[in-house]
Scaffold this motif. Structure first.
Motif, PDB file in Angstrom:
ATOM      1  N   ALA A   1     -21.828  -3.380 -36.018  1.00 26.78           N
ATOM      2  CA  ALA A   1     -21.276  -4.939 -35.932  1.00 26.78           C
ATOM      3  C   ALA A   1     -22.363  -5.498 -36.986  1.00 26.78           C
ATOM      4  O   ALA A   1     -21.904  -6.495 -37.496  1.00 26.78           O
ATOM      5  N   MET A   2     -23.509  -5.102 -37.050  1.00 26.20           N
ATOM      6  CA  MET A   2     -24.208  -5.783 -38.293  1.00 26.20           C
ATOM      7  C   MET A   2     -24.030  -5.593 -39.543  1.00 26.20           C
ATOM      8  O   MET A   2     -24.271  -6.382 -40.292  1.00 26.20           O
ATOM      9  N   GLY A   3     -23.193  -4.492 -39.669  1.00 25.46           N
ATOM     10  CA  GLY A   3     -22.849  -4.190 -41.207  1.00 25.46           C
ATOM     11  C   GLY A   3     -23.169  -2.570 -41.641  1.00 25.46           C
ATOM     12  O   GLY A   3     -22.909  -2.386 -42.624  1.00 25.46           O
ATOM     13  N   GLY A   4     -23.930  -2.169 -40.297  1.00 26.33           N
ATOM     14  CA  GLY A   4     -24.264  -0.776 -40.608  1.00 26.33           C
ATOM     15  C   GLY A   4     -25.565  -0.436 -41.623  1.00 26.33           C
ATOM     16  O   GLY A   4     -26.339  -1.295 -41.264  1.00 26.33           O
ATOM     17  N   LYS A   5     -25.664   0.620 -42.483  1.00 29.37           N
ATOM     18  CA  LYS A   5     -26.799   1.069 -43.270  1.00 29.37           C
ATOM     19  C   LYS A   5     -27.212  -0.393 -43.628  1.00 29.37           C
ATOM     20  O   LYS A   5     -26.277  -0.658 -44.726  1.00 29.37           O
ATOM     21  N   ASN A   6     -28.520  -0.412 -43.798  1.00 30.25           N
ATOM     22  CA  ASN A   6     -28.923  -1.216 -44.816  1.00 30.25           C
ATOM     23  C   ASN A   6     -28.697  -2.928 -44.443  1.00 30.25           C
ATOM     24  O   ASN A   6     -28.525  -3.608 -45.564  1.00 30.25           O
TER      25      ASN A   6
ATOM     26  N   ALA B   1     -26.084  -4.022 -47.175  1.00 33.40           N
ATOM     27  CA  ALA B   1     -24.963  -4.409 -46.635  1.00 33.40           C
ATOM     28  C   ALA B   1     -24.093  -5.741 -46.945  1.00 33.40           C
ATOM     29  O   ALA B   1     -25.255  -6.652 -46.949  1.00 33.40           O
ATOM     30  N   ASP B   2     -23.096  -5.950 -47.027  1.00 35.01           N
ATOM     31  CA  ASP B   2     -22.374  -7.202 -47.193  1.00 35.01           C
ATOM     32  C   ASP B   2     -22.113  -7.735 -45.818  1.00 35.01           C
ATOM     33  O   ASP B   2     -21.244  -7.234 -45.076  1.00 35.01           O
ATOM     34  N   ILE B   3     -22.634  -8.959 -45.488  1.00 33.27           N
ATOM     35  CA  ILE B   3     -22.447  -9.418 -43.950  1.00 33.27           C
ATOM     36  C   ILE B   3     -21.686 -10.745 -44.310  1.00 33.27           C
ATOM     37  O   ILE B   3     -21.781 -11.585 -43.453  1.00 33.27           O
ATOM     38  N   SER B   4     -21.240 -11.322 -45.511  1.00 31.69           N
ATOM     39  CA  SER B   4     -20.407 -12.588 -45.420  1.00 31.69           C
ATOM     40  C   SER B   4     -19.359 -12.761 -44.689  1.00 31.69           C
ATOM     41  O   SER B   4     -19.334 -13.985 -44.282  1.00 31.69           O
ATOM     42  N   HIS B   5     -18.817 -11.607 -44.212  1.00 34.47           N
ATOM     43  CA  HIS B   5     -17.509 -12.074 -43.204  1.00 34.47           C
ATOM     44  C   HIS B   5     -18.409 -12.491 -41.733  1.00 34.47           C
ATOM     45  O   HIS B   5     -17.441 -12.766 -40.946  1.00 34.47           O
TER      46      HIS B   5
ATOM     47  N   VAL C   1     -32.148 -10.638 -42.782  1.00 32.12           N
ATOM     48  CA  VAL C   1     -33.341 -11.289 -43.210  1.00 32.12           C
ATOM     49  C   VAL C   1     -33.373 -12.162 -44.525  1.00 32.12           C
ATOM     50  O   VAL C   1     -33.773 -13.239 -44.331  1.00 32.12           O
ATOM     51  N   ASN C   2     -32.495 -11.727 -45.336  1.00 32.92           N
ATOM     52  CA  ASN C   2     -32.405 -12.395 -46.578  1.00 32.92           C
ATOM     53  C   ASN C   2     -31.251 -13.482 -46.340  1.00 32.92           C
ATOM     54  O   ASN C   2     -31.210 -14.295 -47.590  1.00 32.92           O
ATOM     55  N   ALA C   3     -30.468 -13.663 -45.391  1.00 29.16           N
ATOM     56  CA  ALA C   3     -29.543 -14.740 -45.191  1.00 29.16           C
ATOM     57  C   ALA C   3     -30.046 -16.088 -45.390  1.00 29.16           C
ATOM     58  O   ALA C   3     -31.321 -16.161 -45.071  1.00 29.16           O
TER      59      ALA C   3
END
Length: 524
Positions: free
Chosen positions: A470-475, A58-62, A481-483
């Motif tokens: 809210a976390m970004g959904g699947k995966n 998932a892309d969590i850059s937002h 962890v990798n942020a």
């Protein structure tokens, strides 16, 4: 040469082994074979070996670009897992396996202790601007036919913010919230806007450090009891109070009972949580009288008598020296249950962190009603936040109706304890396991459990907040962890303190978004 091995024999043997392994992979259940509650045997499929699927994370850059938690955390943090998840392991930060590795991580059944180091201090945030909210908001969800389920809470919250008294919010959860994670950031932001201070309620003894602001040192023979440890006893003996546990001071010799606990400020943690205006101790259900003393250092501030009682009782003292060291000392005969200790301010919002390690949120109805209902009334508890689910995830199934129905019973039981109590159910967070190709990927049942929790909330007239979404959904957990810096721990189950602060921010914004809508409707 009798011992010479024929190359053709070796080739045939290897071929036979490969054929057997291929046959096993064809018939082995994809979800594995469950051996026990915390162990499951898995076998890679033939397709995953020949053409491994690479999961899309998932892309969590937002989130990482717009949310900058005030907390600056240092040092190593560790978490005791509620359950052992086959295919995952907990390793120190910085030693995480590369998710692109071709070798899957081996299963682990080791438990790591919580770090005893308190969370460093964080700066006091500026009060929230009532007219604006952050751009990234993952809102609360409300039942279609009961969209005013939070209105009673919002009314009292508004009153507290205007200096009209105190109210309380209790955040229940599993190990995701131990050590005040998530709660601390949420509390700090709520109290910055609506007032209040102190650490809230906590037990005399706890399996994990409760908070960074106050260290609890005990003396005497204290024993802790929880519903998970006493599952076979009748409800009448389950007098746990709002912490869903109690600590009993037991006789040491010849029936004489003496003990104490000391509250030592650490000077760490959020500034508001370090405030100490009022101390409350809930006791009761003791068959013999006890004396109780409050001391500051060696100076005795007050002394009183706890009479024999078959109901809940409490002692409350103003703390004249503010953030100083205080000791509460007991003496008597027999046993003395202590249901909670709390440090609060007289006005504003008090927010309690109640972790229930190993729980799925299904133990509340095991407690007798009287102590819980009376504590709710005396403390003016107006909102309960229920955050569970990670302990359900390892039991992979296609249907979680049983969990939905069980959760409905728990929510209805809690609502029956207090008139107009509001409840928010937080859905399960994303959790990852290593797939057959060695990549971390979400457990396949996360969405099913989340949906069961949402249905249970709506059936019970409660609000719902989708943490998985809210976390970004699947995966999304591998992305956390990798942020840089990491927001999730290497076990791909728990959040780091920084990630927990981010979740607290998201929860605060979701609640304030709904509160602002309530204020707007109230004006018109």
């Amino acid at each position: 040469m009798k011992n010479q091995v024929n190359p053709l024999t070796v080739l045939l043997f290897i071929s036979a082994v490969l054929i057997v392994l291929a046959a096993i992979s064809l018939f082995f259940p994809p979800e594995g074979i469950k051996i026990s509650d915390d162990f499951r045997i898995r076998f890679p499929s033939l397709n995953s070996v020949l053409q491994p699927d690479v999961p899309e994370y998932a892309d969590i850059s937002h989130l990482t670009e717009r949310y900058r938690p005030d907390e600056e955390f240092t040092g190593e943090e560790r978490t005791v897992r509620d359950t052992t998840i086959p295919g995952t392991e907990s390793v120190p930060p910085g030693k995480e396996p590369d998710p692109r590795s071709e070798e899957p991580s081996p299963p682990s059944i080791e438990f790591e202790p919580h770090s005893e180091e308190p969370v460093p201090a964080e700066e006091e945030p500026a009060p929230a601007d009532e007219g604006s909210l952050r751009e990234v908001i993952f809102p609360l969800e409300l039942p279609d036919d009961e969209f005013k389920v939070l209105d009673p809470f919002f009314g009292q919250l508004h009153n507290a913010g205007e200096g009209g008294g105190a109210l309380r919010i209790i955040h229940y959860g599993d190990s995701q919230i131990e050590n005040n994670r998530i709660t601390s950031a949420f509390r700090n932001r709520m109290q910055a806007r609506f007032g209040g201070g102190g650490t809230g309620m906590f037990p005399v003894i706890s399996p994990a450090p409760h908070n960074a602001s106050v260290r609890v040192v005990t003396g005497g023979n204290w024993v802790r009891y929880t519903p998970l440890e006493r599952a076979r006893e009748s409800r009448e003996t389950f007098r746990y109070g709002l912490l869903m546990s109690f600590c009993s001071l037991e006789p040491a010799t010849e029936g004489n009972t003496e003990g104490a606990f000391t509250l030592r400020p650490t000077g760490m943690g959020p500034a508001r949580s370090r405030e100490m205006e009022m101390l409350t101790v809930f006791t009761g259900f003791n068959s013999s009288p006890f004396t109780v003393e409050l001391l500051s250092g060696e100076q005795r501030i007050d002394a009183d008598l706890i009479f024999p009682s078959d109901s809940l009782m409490f002692a409350r003292w103003p703390l004249p020296h503010g953030s100083a060291e205080y000791t509460v000392r007991f003496a008597g005969r027999g046993s003395l249950p202590v249901f909670s200790v709390s440090i609060d301010n007289y006005r504003g919002v008090g927010i309690d962190n109640v972790p229930m390690r190993g729980s799925s949120g299904l133990e509340f109805s095991r407690s007798s009603r009287e102590p819980m209902a009376k504590m709710m009334e005396l403390l003016n508890v107006r909102l309960l936040i229920l955050q569970f689910g990670v302990n359900i995830v390892p039991d992979i199934a296609d249907d979680y109706t049983w969990y939905e129905n069980s959760l409905v019973r728990q929510i209805n039981y809690l609502k029956s304890l207090s008139h107009d109590i509001s409840i928010i159910v937080i859905g399960v967070s994303d959790m990852s396991r290593t797939g057959p190709g060695g990549y971390y990927e979400s457990f396949p049942n996360i969405g099913l459990i989340r949906d069961a929790q949402r249905r249970a909330a709506f059936r019970s007239g409660a609000a719902f907040w989708d943490l998985y979404g809210a976390m970004g959904g699947k995966n999304s957990m591998p992305s956390w962890v990798n942020a840089d810096p990491p927001l999730g721990q290497a076990d791909h189950i728990h959040f780091t303190f920084r990630g927990s602060a981010l979740i607290g921010d998201l929860l605060y914004d979701a609640l304030m978004y709904q509160y602002e809508a309530w204020l707007e409707n109230k004006r018109f």
